[in-house]
Write an enzyme that holds these catalytic residues in place. Structure first.
Site, PDB file in Angstrom:
ATOM      1  CB  SER A 258       0.519  -3.791  -0.596  1.00 50.45           C
ATOM      2  OG  SER A 258      -0.457  -4.268  -1.342  1.00 50.45           O
ATOM      3  CG  ASP A 259      -2.690  -2.296   4.832  1.00 48.95           C
ATOM      4  OD1 ASP A 259      -3.467  -2.930   5.267  1.00 48.95           O
ATOM      5  OD2 ASP A 259      -2.057  -1.430   6.280  1.00 48.95           O
TER       6      ASP A 259
END
Length: 698
Positions: A258-259
């Site tokens: 994930s960012d």
């Protein structure tokens, strides 16, 4: 035993807590003068097997990476090594041109060399996993992160994606690459970072996902989710895009990360109730590693014990992480690395200069360039003596080694008679009084570009415009150099005797610009993103879809077409545009046959002449138009390019092999194939090319 066999054997020994820990990424620590870490909590979590990956800035990287790695091996129950991750957008210690500039080189092989150099420096610091390349398609220069992007074109972005993957994941200094941000993040409304990015699946597949598909085919180890929503679902919770498309359709078998914070931001979207809900939806959707949200760390184990997520799904993600660690050799020797002398080496700086020479784009030139070294030159502008040339999103410890633009010209043998560091008109006119040529620099600071740096005004500052006009009114020869990470509105500077889009070129910018301005090197850069004439045109790009009432430039005043009634419709400079000291003349296109059978190919050829006294490189560009298609398609699309070196007055024949694959696109049913029928092939120097031939696919 294979890496998978070893990973499965280890998985059987792991507790639920230790499994979840492999999916947790935490920020690393710093060491004080006594070598003591500043985070007791992090060390405790490493000891308990609750952390699998560490993200760390390069400062003291080798020492801190070693400390944490030793701690994991000596204190955790199963002695599982850590993955050390770091951002490396356009270099680690040796800084290369920003990605939007690198794409202007149209030179994937050289971009690959720059990525390999970065990987070697990362390897020497203990980094084995990087959050790059960023391959978001961006057609809106108001968006600050266009600086990290390869620009507006899917094909070019796909070629850059493959180059970065090959370079990072080279056999001598392998660093896991990450394709980001999956997907559509670069199409945020209004150019506002973190805003809505919404489009249909067909546009996603044919435009925004294309470079990701190419990066996956090249073997990318990791993909990072974006902050945005697609089809009204946040990407980090979007099973359709993470599992059905990325894994099933594209065949990706690596890690999905994930960012920063994107998993818990599903709460703000109103898509998840709490951290517990975020953890469930992220894992089900297909996120393997949670960066910065802590939803896995705090809630995933609870969700599995409650039966909201199956442990089998967890095991799949954990296996992917463990397999990568075995593949990297971390279980055998996590401290194996290249010598520190690799970092900021002369060899890497040479690559940085080679790439910096290919990235600047010559927009205008009335013959003032190249400048003879017998000429007296003066500098005006905020970047004259500035070291702010590296660009944003870099953490090099070698900022002091940046050479100013003025120093670059002096070192190259130019006669510099004066420098004005601002745009004070009286001071500038006085300093430039004895100069034959004025190098007038404008642009934006590095801090003005990048994440959370969206701008609605892309004009150059007013005092710079006024100073430029005053110098021109005084009869001075003015060469304007733009130092920026994004396209800007440059209308007021079109009257420059020469206008150069210089970008942020990294450590060797000053030397490269001096050599280009002197003629020791020739310009070959082509725009990777359209330069707008005004903000009202944005988003602006060449590959516009066909319209019922398209804009016809030859009949621009007709009201009932896709045009602006109160201003310019055409951009200032189109994708693929760029001048040279050489003059390239294109002949007619020839085809080896007029009909292509399914599974066959056609060779399109053209003769190009360098009608000048100057050797040069031309980026020859191939575009294709599918005349009648099952869904509405762009007017033309880039499908190939070649960098061709030509001696003065030389003529060369350039061939492009057009296969059926180049004609394929995703149809409305999600299948990828080529339409039978007529196609136009264009070959020229930029996206405005009109030189074309027709062929038929049967």
């Amino acid at each position: 035993m294979t890496s998978l066999d070893r990973a499965k054997d280890l998985l059987r020994q792991m507790t639920l807590t230790e499994k979840v820990g492999q999916l947790v990424l935490r920020a690393g620590c710093n060491l004080d003068e006594q070598g003591v870490p500043d985070s007791v909590d992090l060390m405790k979590q490493i000891e308990e097997g609750k952390v699998g990956t560490i993200i760390q800035l390069p400062k003291d990287m080798s020492e801190t990476a070693d400390y944490m790695q030793h701690y994991a091996l000596e204190h955790s129950r199963l002695k599982i090594p850590l993955l050390i991750n770091s951002d490396m957008i356009h270099g680690l210690e040796t800084i290369f041109p920003v990605p939007i500039a690198s794409a202007c080189s149209f030179d994937p092989s050289l971009v690959e060399k720059s990525a390999k150099a970065s990987a070697e420096e990362a390897n020497a610091c203990g980094i084995r996993y990087t959050n790059a390349p960023m391959i978001d398609i961006s057609r809106d220069p108001r968006w600050g992160r266009i600086v990290e992007s390869p620009g507006e074109d899917s094909y070019l972005a796909g070629e850059m994606a493959k180059a970065f993957v090959r370079g990072f994941q080279n056999k001598d200094a392998y660093v896991m690459s990450t394709l980001k941000h999956y997907a559509g993040y670069g199409a945020c409304e209004g150019g506002r970072d973190y805003d809505v990015c919404e489009m249909c699946e067909n546009t996603m597949l044919n435009t925004y996902l294309y470079p990701f598909e190419q990066g996956v085919k090249a073997g990318a180890d990791s993909v990072m989710t974006g902050f945005n929503i697609i089809e009204n679902i946040p990407v980090s919770g979007n099973k359709k895009y993470l599992r059905d498309i990325l894994r099933d359709k594209f065949g990706f078998n690596g890690l999905v990360i994930s960012d920063a914070g994107s998993c818990f931001e599903m709460i703000s979207y109103g898509y998840a109730k709490d951290l517990y809900d975020c953890a469930v939806k992220s894992l089900v959707a297909g996120v393997d590693i949670d960066l910065g949200s802590d939803v896995y760390q705090f809630e995933l184990e609870n969700a599995i014990r409650d039966g909201k997520v199956s442990e089998e799904l967890l095991d799949e993600a954990v296996l992917r992480v463990l397999v990568k660690k075995f593949d990297l050799g971390l279980f055998d020797d996590p401290f194996k690395r290249l010598p520190k002398e690799t970092i900021f080496s002369d060899e890497h700086l040479k690559v940085a200069e080679e790439l910096a020479l290919e990235c600047p784009v010559l927009l205008e030139n009335n013959g003032i360039l190249p400048i003879a070294k017998t000429k007296k030159i003066a500098f005006v502008g905020e970047f004259s003596l500035s070291k702010d040339l590296l660009g944003c999103w870099q953490y090099s410890q070698h900022v002091d080694d940046v050479k100013t633009i003025v120093s670059g010209f002096i070192d190259d043998g130019f006669d510099v008679v004066g420098v004005c560091e601002d745009y004070d008109i009286n001071n500038a006119k006085k300093i430039c009084e004895k100069a034959d040529v004025v190098i007038f620099n404008i642009g934006e600071s590095s801090e003005s570009n990048g994440e959370a740096r969206s701008h609605h005004d892309l004009h150059v500052r007013n005092d710079a415009i006024n100073c430029f006009n005053a110098l021109k009114a005084a009869g001075k020869n003015v060469v304007t150099l733009v130092v920026s990470g994004r396209p800007m509105i440059l209308n007021e500077f079109v009257s420059s005797d020469a206008l150069v889009m210089g970008w942020n070129l990294g450590h060797k910018m000053a030397d490269a610009i001096a050599k280009l301005f002197s003629g020791e090197a020739n310009f070959s850069g082509k725009l990777s993103a359209t330069i707008p004439a005004c903000e009202g045109q944005i988003p602006v790009y060449y590959a516009k879809k066909k319209l019922g009432r398209p804009y016809v430039k030859s009949n621009a005043t007709w009201r009932f077409q896709a045009r602006y009634d109160d201003g310019l419709t055409d951009p200032a400079y189109v994708f693929g545009y760029g001048l040279s000291y050489s003059k390239f003349i294109y002949g007619e296109i020839t085809l080896d046959k007029e009909t292509m059978e399914k599974g066959g190919q056609i060779v399109a050829s053209i003769n190009i002449t360098n009608d000048s006294d100057c050797d040069g490189v031309e980026v020859v560009q191939l575009y294709i138009n599918d005349k009648v298609s099952e869904v509405v398609r762009p007017e033309k699309e880039l499908k190939g390019f070649k960098r061709i070196f030509m001696k003065a007055h030389e003529t060369k024949k350039v061939d492009f092999v057009i296969t059926e694959e180049k004609l394929q696109y995703y149809h409305f049913d999600g299948k990828c194939f080529a339409d039978s029928g007529e196609f136009e092939v264009f070959i020229g120097s930029d996206s405005n090319v009109e030189n074309k031939k027709l062929f038929i696919l049967r």
